[in-house]
Design a protein around this motif. Structure first.
Motif, short mmCIF file in Angstrom:
data_model
loop_
_atom_site.label_atom_id
_atom_site.label_comp_id
_atom_site.label_asym_id
_atom_site.label_seq_id
_atom_site.Cartn_x
_atom_site.Cartn_y
_atom_site.Cartn_z
N UNK A 13 0.85 -1.19 0.00
CA UNK A 13 0.00 0.00 0.00
C UNK A 13 0.88 1.24 0.00
N UNK A 14 0.29 2.35 -0.45
CA UNK A 14 0.90 3.67 -0.32
C UNK A 14 -0.18 4.61 0.20
N UNK A 15 0.25 5.73 0.80
CA UNK A 15 -0.72 6.64 1.40
C UNK A 15 -0.72 7.98 0.68
N UNK A 16 -1.88 8.65 0.77
CA UNK A 16 -2.03 10.00 0.21
C UNK A 16 -1.76 11.03 1.30
N UNK A 17 -1.19 12.15 0.96
CA UNK A 17 -0.70 12.51 -0.39
C UNK A 17 0.45 11.61 -0.81
N UNK A 18 0.39 11.18 -2.07
CA UNK A 18 1.33 10.18 -2.55
C UNK A 18 2.74 10.75 -2.65
N UNK A 19 3.66 10.02 -2.02
CA UNK A 19 5.09 10.30 -2.20
C UNK A 19 5.52 9.52 -3.44
N UNK A 20 5.80 10.25 -4.53
CA UNK A 20 6.00 9.57 -5.80
C UNK A 20 7.29 8.75 -5.84
N UNK A 21 8.26 9.14 -5.04
CA UNK A 21 9.47 8.31 -4.94
C UNK A 21 9.12 6.97 -4.28
N UNK A 22 8.28 7.06 -3.22
CA UNK A 22 7.85 5.83 -2.55
C UNK A 22 6.99 4.98 -3.48
N UNK A 23 6.13 5.64 -4.26
CA UNK A 23 5.28 4.90 -5.21
C UNK A 23 6.12 4.17 -6.23
N UNK A 24 7.15 4.85 -6.75
CA UNK A 24 8.01 4.23 -7.76
C UNK A 24 8.73 3.01 -7.18
N UNK A 25 9.21 3.14 -5.94
CA UNK A 25 9.90 2.02 -5.29
C UNK A 25 8.93 0.87 -5.06
N UNK A 26 7.71 1.19 -4.60
CA UNK A 26 6.71 0.16 -4.30
C UNK A 26 6.31 -0.60 -5.56
N UNK A 27 6.08 0.15 -6.65
CA UNK A 27 5.72 -0.51 -7.91
C UNK A 27 6.88 -1.37 -8.41
#
Length: 393
Positions: free
Chosen positions: A106-120
C-alpha cells in the motif's frame, strides 16, 4: 514485454501524474498503463485486457470502492495478479482490511511519488519472480510427463509375460526391473531362439537416467535383432556384432556390461558370454549355491575388435540360475553398508530365498530383502533380476 499496470482512481489528475512519473519506463516499454475511474470500470478493463499483472487502486471511490474491487479481483484466483492499494494517511482500518483481503502492498495519500516508484518496482520484481517460478513449474510438469511417457515406452520394450513355449520347454522364468529414476539403463530379454534353445540375457548401461535409457533401448534392439536371426552365427559371433555396432560413433563413451546365455532346454547345457557383468548365482537342486567363475570378458563398447570367449556349464533338473545387475549387490543402507555378493549368495543358501520354489518367488523374495536392507535410504541404482528354474524336458 511491458508489464501492464491498471491504475484505478477517481481523481482525474492521477492519470497525468502517473504518465509523467513513469514516462521513461513507458518510453522504454517496461511499463504500460491502463486507467479506470472506479471499481466498476476497473473490472471492465480487466476483462478487456487479460494480461494485466499489477493493480494500483485507490480505496475510497464512488460506484465501487477499492475494497469491494479488491474482493472481486481475488475471485479471479490469479496468483500472478498483485494489488497496491492507495488510501489517506492515517486510514489504517481500511489499509489493514485491504492487506487482509490480499493486497500486496500500500501507499498513502498525499502520494510520495518516490515511494510509489519504489513500491511498484518492488511489486514488479515479485511478479517477475513468480512468473519465472510458474514457468519453471510448468516446464517441470512437462518434463515429468515426458519422462512418464519415456518410462512407458522403455518398459514396453522389455518382456512383460513369459511366452508359453518357454514353460513348455521345461523352464520356469521370471524377470523384473526397478529403476532408480523414472527411467534407467538396465535391460533384459528372453525368448526361444528355436525349439531346443532358450536365449536370455541381462545388461547394465554405465550411466543412469535418460541417457542410459536411450542407450538401453538401442542395446536391447540390437540384441533382439541379432538373436532373433536364425543364421549360423555362433553365440560369440553375435555378441561380437552387437559390440561392433554399439562401439560405432559412441561419442557419449557409455558402455554396457552383459551376461548373454543360450540354454539347450533338452540337455541343460548352458553356453554363455560374460561381457564384464556380475557373476550369476547357481542354486543346485540339493540347496547348495555357487557362483559362476569369472573368466575374463570385457564390457561392450570399450573395444570394437575385442575377442569374446564363450563358456559352458551344466544345469540339471531342479537347478536355479540367477542373473542380476550391480544395483542388487551395491545397494546401500543409511549407515553405508553394502548388500554385497556374499549376502546375496547366503540369502539363497540359508535365507528366505532358499525357501522360494518358483522363479517369481525367488525374485520377489530378493526384492523384499533388498527393500528391507535399504530402508529409508535412497535407491541409487537400477535393480534388475532374471531368474530361472530348469525343469528339464
Amino acid at each position: 514485454m511491458a508489464i501492464r499496470i491498471l491504475s484505478v482512481d477517481d481523481e482525474q489528475d492521477m492519470e497525468m501524474l502517473i504518465l509523467q512519473l513513469f514516462r521513461k519506463q513507458i518510453r522504454d516499454k517496461k511499463y504500460e498503463f491502463v486507467f479506470a475511474n472506479n471499481g466498476i470500470e476497473a473490472l471492465e478493463r480487466l476483462e478487456e485486457s487479460g494480461d494485466i499483472t499489477l493493480i494500483l487502486s485507490d480505496i475510497n471511490m464512488p460506484g465501487m470502492d477499492g475494497l469491494t474491487f479488491l474482493s472481486k479481483v481475488n475471485e479471479r484466483q490469479n496468483p500472478l495478479l498483485k494489488s497496491i492499494m492507495v488510501s489517506a494517511y492515517g486510514d489504517m482500518d481500511n489499509i489493514r482490511t485491504a492487506m487482509n483481503r490480499g493486497a500486496f502492498d500500500f501507499v498513502t495519500k498525499p502520494v510520495n511519488f518516490e515511494d510509489l516508484e519504489i513500491t511498484i518496482s518492488k511489486t514488479v520484481e515479485h511478479i517477475e519472480m513468480l512468473t519465472s517460478l510458474e514457468k519453471g513449474r510448468e516446464q517441470l510438469i512437462a518434463i515429468q510427463n515426458d519422462l512418464s511417457v519415456a518410462k512407458e515406452i522403455q518398459m514396453s520394450m522389455l518382456p512383460k509375460t513369459v511366452p508359453a513355449n518357454i514353460g513348455k520347454a521345461g523352464v520356469d522364468l521370471h524377470a523384473f526391473l526397478q529403476p532408480a529414476k523414472v527411467v534407467g539403463g538396465d535391460l533384459y530379454d528372453y525368448f526361444m531362439k528355436d525349439p531346443d534353445h532358450l536365449f536370455f540375457m541381462i545388461g547394465d548401461v554405465s550411466d543412469k537416467g535418460v541417457p542410459a535409457a536411450l542407450f538401453m533401448a538401442i542395446t536391447k534392439a540390437i540384441f533382439k535383432s541379432q538373436f532373433s536371426n536364425r543364421n549360423g552365427d555362433s553365440l560369440i559371433q553375435k555378441v561380437k556384432i552387437v559390440n561392433e555396432f554399439l562401439s560405432e560413433d559412441n561419442s557419449s563413451f557409455m558402455f554396457v556390461t552383459a551376461f548373454v546365455c543360450l540354454l539347450n532346454v533338452r540337455t541343460g547345457e548352458l553356453e554363455y558370454v560374460d561381457a564384464g557383468h556380475e557373476p550369476p548365482v547357481i542354486i543346485r537342486a540339493n540347496g547348495e549355491t555357487e557362483l559362476v567363475k569369472k573368466q575374463g570378458g570385457m564390457a561392450l563398447c570399450f573395444d570394437p575388435e575385442f575377442e569374446f570367449e564363450s563358456h559352458t556349464l551344466q544345469l540339471n533338473p531342479g537347478d536355479k540360475f540367477v542373473l542380476y545387475t550391480d544395483g542388487v549387490t551395491d545397494a546401500n543402507n543409511i549407515p553405508g553398508d553394502r548388500y554385497g555378493l556374499h549376502t546375496l549368495q547366503e540369502f539363497f543358501t540359508t535365507g528366505s530365498g532358499s525357501k522360494s520354489t518358483t522363479a517369481k518367488e525367488m525374485n520377489e523374495a530378493t526384492l523384499t530383502s533388498l527393500v528391507e536392507f535399504i530402508g529409508p535410504a535412497t535407491q541409487f541404482d537400477d535393480i534388475t533380476m532374471l531368474s530361472l528354474r530348469y525343469l528339464g524336458s
